[in-house]
Design a protein around this motif. Structure first.
Motif, PDB file in Angstrom:
ATOM      1  N   PRO A 129     -79.211 -31.894   2.717  1.00  0.00           N
ATOM      2  CA  PRO A 129     -78.026 -31.517   1.935  1.00  0.00           C
ATOM      3  C   PRO A 129     -77.085 -30.644   2.761  1.00  0.00           C
ATOM      4  CG  PRO A 129     -79.939 -30.249   1.235  1.00  0.00           C
ATOM      5  CD  PRO A 129     -80.444 -31.294   2.177  1.00  0.00           C
ATOM      6  N   LYS A 130     -75.772 -30.874   2.610  1.00  0.00           N
ATOM      7  CA  LYS A 130     -74.801 -30.053   3.336  1.00  0.00           C
ATOM      8  C   LYS A 130     -74.769 -28.653   2.743  1.00  0.00           C
ATOM      9  CE  LYS A 130     -71.754 -33.771   4.867  1.00  0.00           C
ATOM     10  NZ  LYS A 130     -70.375 -34.336   4.853  1.00  0.00           N
ATOM     11  N   THR A 131     -74.706 -27.683   3.622  1.00  0.00           N
ATOM     12  CA  THR A 131     -74.692 -26.289   3.176  1.00  0.00           C
ATOM     13  C   THR A 131     -73.313 -25.663   3.303  1.00  0.00           C
ATOM     14  OG1 THR A 131     -75.331 -25.574   5.397  1.00  0.00           O
ATOM     15  CG2 THR A 131     -77.115 -25.971   3.806  1.00  0.00           C
ATOM     16  N   TYR A 132     -72.292 -26.520   3.472  1.00  0.00           N
ATOM     17  CA  TYR A 132     -70.955 -25.968   3.634  1.00  0.00           C
ATOM     18  C   TYR A 132     -69.942 -26.923   3.011  1.00  0.00           C
ATOM     19  CZ  TYR A 132     -70.544 -29.477   7.296  1.00  0.00           C
ATOM     20  OH  TYR A 132     -70.515 -30.670   7.979  1.00  0.00           O
ATOM     21  N   THR A 133     -68.800 -26.406   2.667  1.00  0.00           N
ATOM     22  CA  THR A 133     -67.649 -27.214   2.221  1.00  0.00           C
ATOM     23  C   THR A 133     -66.406 -26.596   2.853  1.00  0.00           C
ATOM     24  OG1 THR A 133     -67.481 -25.842   0.227  1.00  0.00           O
ATOM     25  CG2 THR A 133     -68.660 -27.940   0.016  1.00  0.00           C
ATOM     26  N   ILE A 134     -65.946 -27.205   3.927  1.00  0.00           N
ATOM     27  CA  ILE A 134     -64.778 -26.710   4.649  1.00  0.00           C
ATOM     28  C   ILE A 134     -63.624 -27.671   4.425  1.00  0.00           C
ATOM     29  CG2 ILE A 134     -63.815 -26.127   6.894  1.00  0.00           C
ATOM     30  CD1 ILE A 134     -66.622 -25.454   7.830  1.00  0.00           C
ATOM     31  N   ALA A 135     -62.547 -27.189   3.837  1.00  0.00           N
ATOM     32  CA  ALA A 135     -61.352 -28.012   3.615  1.00  0.00           C
ATOM     33  C   ALA A 135     -60.551 -28.076   4.912  1.00  0.00           C
ATOM     34  CB  ALA A 135     -60.508 -27.419   2.494  1.00  0.00           C
ATOM     35  N   LEU A 136     -60.363 -29.270   5.427  1.00  0.00           N
ATOM     36  CA  LEU A 136     -59.639 -29.434   6.687  1.00  0.00           C
ATOM     37  C   LEU A 136     -58.149 -29.592   6.417  1.00  0.00           C
ATOM     38  CD1 LEU A 136     -62.048 -31.900   8.539  1.00  0.00           C
ATOM     39  CD2 LEU A 136     -61.883 -29.416   8.765  1.00  0.00           C
ATOM     40  N   PRO A 137     -57.321 -28.772   7.035  1.00  0.00           N
ATOM     41  CA  PRO A 137     -55.871 -28.882   6.811  1.00  0.00           C
ATOM     42  C   PRO A 137     -55.313 -30.092   7.541  1.00  0.00           C
ATOM     43  CG  PRO A 137     -56.324 -27.240   8.497  1.00  0.00           C
ATOM     44  CD  PRO A 137     -57.659 -27.690   7.969  1.00  0.00           C
ATOM     45  N   PRO A 138     -54.159 -30.595   7.108  1.00  0.00           N
ATOM     46  CA  PRO A 138     -53.535 -31.711   7.822  1.00  0.00           C
ATOM     47  C   PRO A 138     -53.063 -31.264   9.201  1.00  0.00           C
ATOM     48  CG  PRO A 138     -52.039 -30.849   6.148  1.00  0.00           C
ATOM     49  CD  PRO A 138     -53.351 -30.169   5.937  1.00  0.00           C
ATOM     50  N   SER A 139     -52.828 -32.236  10.075  1.00  0.00           N
ATOM     51  CA  SER A 139     -52.361 -31.926  11.428  1.00  0.00           C
ATOM     52  C   SER A 139     -51.009 -31.208  11.364  1.00  0.00           C
ATOM     53  CB  SER A 139     -52.211 -33.223  12.235  1.00  0.00           C
ATOM     54  OG  SER A 139     -51.577 -32.955  13.476  1.00  0.00           O
ATOM     55  N   ASN A 140     -50.876 -30.164  12.168  1.00  0.00           N
ATOM     56  CA  ASN A 140     -49.617 -29.416  12.202  1.00  0.00           C
ATOM     57  C   ASN A 140     -49.069 -29.299  13.616  1.00  0.00           C
ATOM     58  OD1 ASN A 140     -51.516 -27.698  13.248  1.00  0.00           O
ATOM     59  ND2 ASN A 140     -51.002 -25.934  11.970  1.00  0.00           N
ATOM     60  N   ILE A 141     -49.460 -30.243  14.479  1.00  0.00           N
ATOM     61  CA  ILE A 141     -48.988 -30.181  15.863  1.00  0.00           C
ATOM     62  C   ILE A 141     -47.468 -30.304  15.937  1.00  0.00           C
ATOM     63  CG2 ILE A 141     -49.324 -32.665  16.253  1.00  0.00           C
ATOM     64  CD1 ILE A 141     -50.154 -31.948  19.126  1.00  0.00           C
ATOM     65  N   GLY A 142     -46.904 -31.136  15.023  1.00  0.00           N
ATOM     66  CA  GLY A 142     -45.448 -31.282  15.011  1.00  0.00           C
ATOM     67  C   GLY A 142     -44.747 -29.980  14.683  1.00  0.00           C
ATOM     68  N   GLN A 143     -45.337 -29.184  13.786  1.00  0.00           N
ATOM     69  CA  GLN A 143     -44.735 -27.899  13.444  1.00  0.00           C
ATOM     70  C   GLN A 143     -44.782 -26.938  14.627  1.00  0.00           C
ATOM     71  OE1 GLN A 143     -46.503 -26.338   9.885  1.00  0.00           O
ATOM     72  NE2 GLN A 143     -46.209 -28.249   8.722  1.00  0.00           N
ATOM     73  N   HIS A 144     -45.880 -26.987  15.381  1.00  0.00           N
ATOM     74  CA  HIS A 144     -45.985 -26.108  16.552  1.00  0.00           C
ATOM     75  C   HIS A 144     -44.916 -26.453  17.589  1.00  0.00           C
ATOM     76  CE1 HIS A 144     -49.516 -23.831  15.467  1.00  0.00           C
ATOM     77  NE2 HIS A 144     -50.168 -24.945  15.141  1.00  0.00           N
ATOM     78  N   PHE A 145     -44.752 -27.751  17.869  1.00  0.00           N
ATOM     79  CA  PHE A 145     -43.727 -28.141  18.832  1.00  0.00           C
ATOM     80  C   PHE A 145     -42.333 -27.870  18.286  1.00  0.00           C
ATOM     81  CE2 PHE A 145     -47.161 -30.589  20.835  1.00  0.00           C
ATOM     82  CZ  PHE A 145     -46.907 -30.300  22.170  1.00  0.00           C
ATOM     83  N   GLY A 146     -42.158 -28.074  16.970  1.00  0.00           N
ATOM     84  CA  GLY A 146     -40.857 -27.788  16.368  1.00  0.00           C
ATOM     85  C   GLY A 146     -40.486 -26.319  16.488  1.00  0.00           C
ATOM     86  N   LYS A 147     -41.467 -25.435  16.238  1.00  0.00           N
ATOM     87  CA  LYS A 147     -41.213 -24.001  16.376  1.00  0.00           C
ATOM     88  C   LYS A 147     -40.923 -23.632  17.831  1.00  0.00           C
ATOM     89  CE  LYS A 147     -41.852 -22.951  12.035  1.00  0.00           C
ATOM     90  NZ  LYS A 147     -40.699 -22.525  11.199  1.00  0.00           N
TER      91      LYS A 147
END
Length: 357
Positions: A129-147
């Motif tokens: 059984p998994k002992t964790y629940t981690i919500a993965l955020p969407p990719s934000n590489i475009g925001q980093h390059f935009g900034k």
């Protein structure tokens, strides 16, 4: 050959195990009706509880593709696989086919049978059984390059477009566009990267192009340029499509094509059609031709300046348009328009398929 005697294939390896096909021309055993041929696949190497799915196909050699197929594939993994417990374990059919029918069938050719065998070995593993629940955020590489673009830090190349200066990063442009890569790093690269002049492009269009390269999304035309009319946004999308093609930005080109397909209107469709023809946008071209050829749109479009530009810049498209009109039974519309200079110019009461701007 006699009951219980067989012809064996060469061994073949699947899933880490050796296998062989066994064919009994007179049947595997007398009690199983020796009038039938028997066909089995056997585990030919050591193994314990090997779970596998099988498919045995007697091939039609006449070209009619009427093969005789016996398959396990398609069954659920919980119940479908057959378990072979030791070397020599077999799976197959004691009464695979009546021998008398087989001898006169299309399966036999030059005293030869062709049998195709597929084996799928089932590999299993156990998960706790998994002992964790981690919500993965969407990719934000475009925001980093935009900034990065907005900050202006680390820029090493400037472009002058219609009197405006745009600072950028050579490595980012080169990574996104093969045209920029050749211009900035290729053997014929510009020697003066302090200020590269861009001809035949308006400043807002280049700004939108750079925005896409960094952010990987179409800019908000109203927010970026204050364009609050659909007509102006369509015009910008037209110019941006041409710029995307110029710099080999295929994703941007397709985004612009999709946007223009949604915004077909009387006063812009002719120029959009010319653009689609010049930049090989097949779907956009088809949408424009079908829109113009509609009886309720044709005369209004032909009265626009864009239609005159279309006739001058893309004459072959007019022929294609006539073909679309002919499909709609509107041969007379073109003939009447060219034969009468006193066309009814009242466009207020016309009906159009999509909105006008």
């Amino acid at each position: 050959m006699g009951i219980g005697k067989y012809v064996a294939s060469d061994t073949f390896y699947i899933g880490g195990y050796a296998w062989a096909i066994y064919f009994y021309p007179d049947g595997k055993s007398s009690e199983d009706n020796s009038s039938c041929v028997s066909l089995f696949i056997a585990l030919a190497s050591e193994g314990t509880d090997v779970r596998a799915l099988f498919e045995l196909t007697l091939m039609d050699q006449s070209g009619k593709e009427r093969h005789k197929v016996h398959s396990h594939f398609g069954r659920a993994l919980e119940s479908g696989p057959y378990t072979l417990k030791y070397r020599g374990s077999m799976w197959g059919y004691k009464r695979f086919y009546k021998r008398t029918q087989l001898e006169s069938s299309d399966f036999l050719k030059d005293d030869t049978l062709l049998i195709r065998c597929c084996v799928g070995v089932v590999k299993s593993h156990t998960e706790g059984p998994k002992t964790y629940t981690i919500a993965l955020p969407p990719s934000n590489i475009g925001q980093h390059f935009g900034k990065l673009l907005e900050s202006g830090k680390g820029t090493d190349v400037n472009f002058e477009v219609d009197g405006e200066i745009y600072a950028s990063h050579k490595i980012v442009l080169a990574a996104r566009s093969p045209v920029f890569r050749a211009q900035l790093f290729g053997p014929m690269k510009d020697q003066n990267t302090q200020c590269i002049k861009v001809e035949d492009m308006e400043a807002p269009v280049f700004k939108a192009l750079i925005h896409f390269i960094y952010w990987d999304v179409l800019p908000d035309m109203e927010e970026l340029f204050g364009l609050n009319s659909q007509w102006a946004a369509t015009l910008m999308a037209q110019h941006l499509l041409a710029a995307a093609d110029r710099y080999a930005l295929e994703r941007l080109r397709l985004l612009c094509e999709a946007r223009l397909c949604e915004d077909v209107a009387i006063n812009t469709v002719a120029t959009t059609l010319a653009l689609a023809e010049q930049h090989q946008c097949i779907q956009l071209k088809s949408v424009c031709l079908k829109f113009i050829a509609l009886p309720e749109n044709l005369k209004a479009v032909m009265q626009t300046d864009g239609f005159e530009y279309l006739k001058e810049s893309c004459p072959p498209v007019i022929t294609e348009l006539l073909q679309y009109v002919a499909k709609n039974g509107e041969h007379s519309a073109i003939a009447c328009t060219h034969g009468n200079d006193n066309l009814d110019g009242d466009m207020n009461g016309r009906r159009v398929k999509q909105r006008t701007h």
